[in-house]
Design a protein around this motif. Structure first.
Motif, PDB file in Angstrom:
ATOM      1  N   GLY A 197     -10.179   2.217-153.513  1.00  0.00           N
ATOM      2  CA  GLY A 197     -11.530   2.218-152.941  1.00  0.00           C
ATOM      3  C   GLY A 197     -12.130   0.827-152.927  1.00  0.00           C
ATOM      4  N   ALA A 198     -11.887   0.071-153.993  1.00  0.00           N
ATOM      5  CA  ALA A 198     -12.386  -1.312-154.055  1.00  0.00           C
ATOM      6  C   ALA A 198     -11.710  -2.174-152.993  1.00  0.00           C
ATOM      7  CB  ALA A 198     -12.140  -1.902-155.439  1.00  0.00           C
ATOM      8  N   LEU A 199     -10.412  -1.981-152.813  1.00  0.00           N
ATOM      9  CA  LEU A 199      -9.690  -2.730-151.780  1.00  0.00           C
ATOM     10  C   LEU A 199     -10.219  -2.368-150.394  1.00  0.00           C
ATOM     11  CD1 LEU A 199      -7.457  -4.666-150.935  1.00  0.00           C
ATOM     12  CD2 LEU A 199      -5.853  -2.737-151.044  1.00  0.00           C
ATOM     13  N   ALA A 200     -10.441  -1.091-150.171  1.00  0.00           N
ATOM     14  CA  ALA A 200     -10.992  -0.651-148.885  1.00  0.00           C
ATOM     15  C   ALA A 200     -12.342  -1.311-148.627  1.00  0.00           C
ATOM     16  CB  ALA A 200     -11.130   0.872-148.863  1.00  0.00           C
ATOM     17  N   ASP A 201     -13.177  -1.376-149.654  1.00  0.00           N
ATOM     18  CA  ASP A 201     -14.490  -2.003-149.513  1.00  0.00           C
ATOM     19  C   ASP A 201     -14.363  -3.487-149.167  1.00  0.00           C
ATOM     20  OD1 ASP A 201     -17.380  -1.724-149.641  1.00  0.00           O
ATOM     21  OD2 ASP A 201     -17.238  -3.012-151.409  1.00  0.00           O
ATOM     22  N   CYS A 202     -13.440  -4.173-149.804  1.00  0.00           N
ATOM     23  CA  CYS A 202     -13.213  -5.599-149.491  1.00  0.00           C
ATOM     24  C   CYS A 202     -12.813  -5.770-148.031  1.00  0.00           C
ATOM     25  CB  CYS A 202     -12.114  -6.178-150.386  1.00  0.00           C
ATOM     26  SG  CYS A 202     -12.584  -6.385-152.105  1.00  0.00           S
ATOM     27  N   TYR A 203     -11.877  -4.943-147.580  1.00  0.00           N
ATOM     28  CA  TYR A 203     -11.439  -5.035-146.183  1.00  0.00           C
ATOM     29  C   TYR A 203     -12.589  -4.728-145.229  1.00  0.00           C
ATOM     30  CZ  TYR A 203      -6.494  -5.480-147.454  1.00  0.00           C
ATOM     31  OH  TYR A 203      -5.286  -5.915-147.936  1.00  0.00           O
ATOM     32  N   TYR A 204     -13.379  -3.724-145.561  1.00  0.00           N
ATOM     33  CA  TYR A 204     -14.507  -3.356-144.703  1.00  0.00           C
ATOM     34  C   TYR A 204     -15.497  -4.511-144.586  1.00  0.00           C
ATOM     35  CZ  TYR A 204     -18.214  -0.595-142.635  1.00  0.00           C
ATOM     36  OH  TYR A 204     -19.178  -0.117-141.783  1.00  0.00           O
ATOM     37  N   ARG A 205     -15.811  -5.137-145.692  1.00  0.00           N
ATOM     38  CA  ARG A 205     -16.756  -6.260-145.690  1.00  0.00           C
ATOM     39  C   ARG A 205     -16.215  -7.465-144.923  1.00  0.00           C
ATOM     40  NH1 ARG A 205     -20.677  -6.101-150.298  1.00  0.00           N
ATOM     41  NH2 ARG A 205     -20.503  -4.006-151.132  1.00  0.00           N
ATOM     42  N   ARG A 206     -14.896  -7.555-144.832  1.00  0.00           N
ATOM     43  CA  ARG A 206     -14.271  -8.652-144.070  1.00  0.00           C
ATOM     44  C   ARG A 206     -14.144  -8.306-142.593  1.00  0.00           C
ATOM     45  NH1 ARG A 206      -8.805  -9.984-146.778  1.00  0.00           N
ATOM     46  NH2 ARG A 206      -8.750 -11.468-145.049  1.00  0.00           N
ATOM     47  N   GLY A 207     -14.530  -7.097-142.206  1.00  0.00           N
ATOM     48  CA  GLY A 207     -14.429  -6.681-140.815  1.00  0.00           C
ATOM     49  C   GLY A 207     -13.068  -6.126-140.456  1.00  0.00           C
ATOM     50  N   LEU A 208     -12.241  -5.842-141.462  1.00  0.00           N
ATOM     51  CA  LEU A 208     -10.906  -5.291-141.234  1.00  0.00           C
ATOM     52  C   LEU A 208     -10.999  -3.768-141.370  1.00  0.00           C
ATOM     53  CD1 LEU A 208      -8.989  -7.930-143.358  1.00  0.00           C
ATOM     54  CD2 LEU A 208      -9.226  -7.869-140.867  1.00  0.00           C
ATOM     55  N   TYR A 209     -11.640  -3.171-140.372  1.00  0.00           N
ATOM     56  CA  TYR A 209     -12.025  -1.769-140.453  1.00  0.00           C
ATOM     57  C   TYR A 209     -10.836  -0.809-140.483  1.00  0.00           C
ATOM     58  CZ  TYR A 209     -16.394  -4.007-139.292  1.00  0.00           C
ATOM     59  OH  TYR A 209     -17.482  -4.844-139.298  1.00  0.00           O
ATOM     60  N   ARG A 210      -9.814  -1.101-139.725  1.00  0.00           N
ATOM     61  CA  ARG A 210      -8.640  -0.228-139.710  1.00  0.00           C
ATOM     62  C   ARG A 210      -7.966  -0.199-141.083  1.00  0.00           C
ATOM     63  NH1 ARG A 210      -5.347  -1.781-134.963  1.00  0.00           N
ATOM     64  NH2 ARG A 210      -7.224  -1.093-133.924  1.00  0.00           N
ATOM     65  N   LYS A 211      -7.807  -1.381-141.678  1.00  0.00           N
ATOM     66  CA  LYS A 211      -7.209  -1.456-143.018  1.00  0.00           C
ATOM     67  C   LYS A 211      -8.088  -0.745-144.040  1.00  0.00           C
ATOM     68  CE  LYS A 211      -4.291  -5.501-143.306  1.00  0.00           C
ATOM     69  NZ  LYS A 211      -4.065  -6.758-144.005  1.00  0.00           N
ATOM     70  N   ALA A 212      -9.390  -0.924-143.918  1.00  0.00           N
ATOM     71  CA  ALA A 212     -10.325  -0.272-144.845  1.00  0.00           C
ATOM     72  C   ALA A 212     -10.166   1.242-144.769  1.00  0.00           C
ATOM     73  CB  ALA A 212     -11.757  -0.672-144.519  1.00  0.00           C
ATOM     74  N   LEU A 213     -10.096   1.759-143.569  1.00  0.00           N
ATOM     75  CA  LEU A 213      -9.960   3.204-143.395  1.00  0.00           C
ATOM     76  C   LEU A 213      -8.624   3.702-143.950  1.00  0.00           C
ATOM     77  CD1 LEU A 213     -11.337   5.735-142.382  1.00  0.00           C
ATOM     78  CD2 LEU A 213     -10.403   5.265-140.114  1.00  0.00           C
ATOM     79  N   GLN A 214      -7.561   2.941-143.748  1.00  0.00           N
ATOM     80  CA  GLN A 214      -6.257   3.340-144.279  1.00  0.00           C
ATOM     81  C   GLN A 214      -6.288   3.458-145.800  1.00  0.00           C
ATOM     82  OE1 GLN A 214      -3.780   0.239-142.685  1.00  0.00           O
ATOM     83  NE2 GLN A 214      -3.358   1.347-140.791  1.00  0.00           N
ATOM     84  N   TRP A 215      -6.906   2.485-146.452  1.00  0.00           N
ATOM     85  CA  TRP A 215      -6.928   2.500-147.912  1.00  0.00           C
ATOM     86  C   TRP A 215      -7.865   3.568-148.469  1.00  0.00           C
ATOM     87  CZ3 TRP A 215      -3.381   0.949-151.031  1.00  0.00           C
ATOM     88  CH2 TRP A 215      -2.497  -0.036-150.601  1.00  0.00           C
ATOM     89  N   ILE A 216      -8.985   3.796-147.807  1.00  0.00           N
ATOM     90  CA  ILE A 216      -9.881   4.830-148.327  1.00  0.00           C
ATOM     91  C   ILE A 216      -9.280   6.217-148.097  1.00  0.00           C
ATOM     92  CG2 ILE A 216     -11.423   5.228-146.350  1.00  0.00           C
ATOM     93  CD1 ILE A 216     -12.343   4.914-150.098  1.00  0.00           C
ATOM     94  N   GLU A 217      -8.501   6.368-147.036  1.00  0.00           N
ATOM     95  CA  GLU A 217      -7.785   7.631-146.824  1.00  0.00           C
ATOM     96  C   GLU A 217      -6.834   7.889-147.989  1.00  0.00           C
ATOM     97  OE1 GLU A 217      -8.166  10.027-144.742  1.00  0.00           O
ATOM     98  OE2 GLU A 217      -9.244   9.173-143.059  1.00  0.00           O
ATOM     99  N   LYS A 218      -6.175   6.839-148.467  1.00  0.00           N
ATOM    100  CA  LYS A 218      -5.276   6.983-149.608  1.00  0.00           C
ATOM    101  C   LYS A 218      -6.048   7.386-150.862  1.00  0.00           C
ATOM    102  CE  LYS A 218      -1.768   3.813-147.943  1.00  0.00           C
ATOM    103  NZ  LYS A 218      -0.898   2.681-148.256  1.00  0.00           N
ATOM    104  N   SER A 219      -7.241   6.829-151.033  1.00  0.00           N
ATOM    105  CA  SER A 219      -8.078   7.217-152.175  1.00  0.00           C
ATOM    106  C   SER A 219      -8.435   8.693-152.108  1.00  0.00           C
ATOM    107  CB  SER A 219      -9.374   6.398-152.205  1.00  0.00           C
ATOM    108  OG  SER A 219      -9.134   5.086-152.584  1.00  0.00           O
TER     109      SER A 219
END
Length: 71
Positions: free
Chosen positions: A31-53
């Motif tokens: 979830g923390a990694l997803a948040d980092c990606y989201y804040r960087r504008g890497l929305y697809r990566k953020a969604l992938q990681w939060i799905e794993k959470s």
């Protein structure tokens, strides 16, 4: 986004990824990694990681809410 903030977020992403690896994919680390990606504008990566959470901890509402924000 300022260069300084961008560098800080990149470092945070690197550290969060390391936490995911070392924790054997702990949902909180993902979830923390997803948040980092989201804040960087890497929305697809953020969604992938939060799905794993969500998959790892389906009973944790916080991850489902975070996923909804990312969609």
């Amino acid at each position: 986004m300022s260069a300084w903030l961008g560098e800080e977020l990149e470092e945070a992403s690197r550290l969060a990824l390391r936490a995911v690896i070392l924790s054997d994919e702990d949902p909180a680390a993902m979830g923390a990694l997803a948040d980092c990606y989201y804040r960087r504008g890497l929305y697809r990566k953020a969604l992938q990681w939060i799905e794993k959470s969500v998959t790892r901890a389906p009973d944790q509402e916080q991850y489902r809410l975070q996923r909804e924000r990312y969609r």
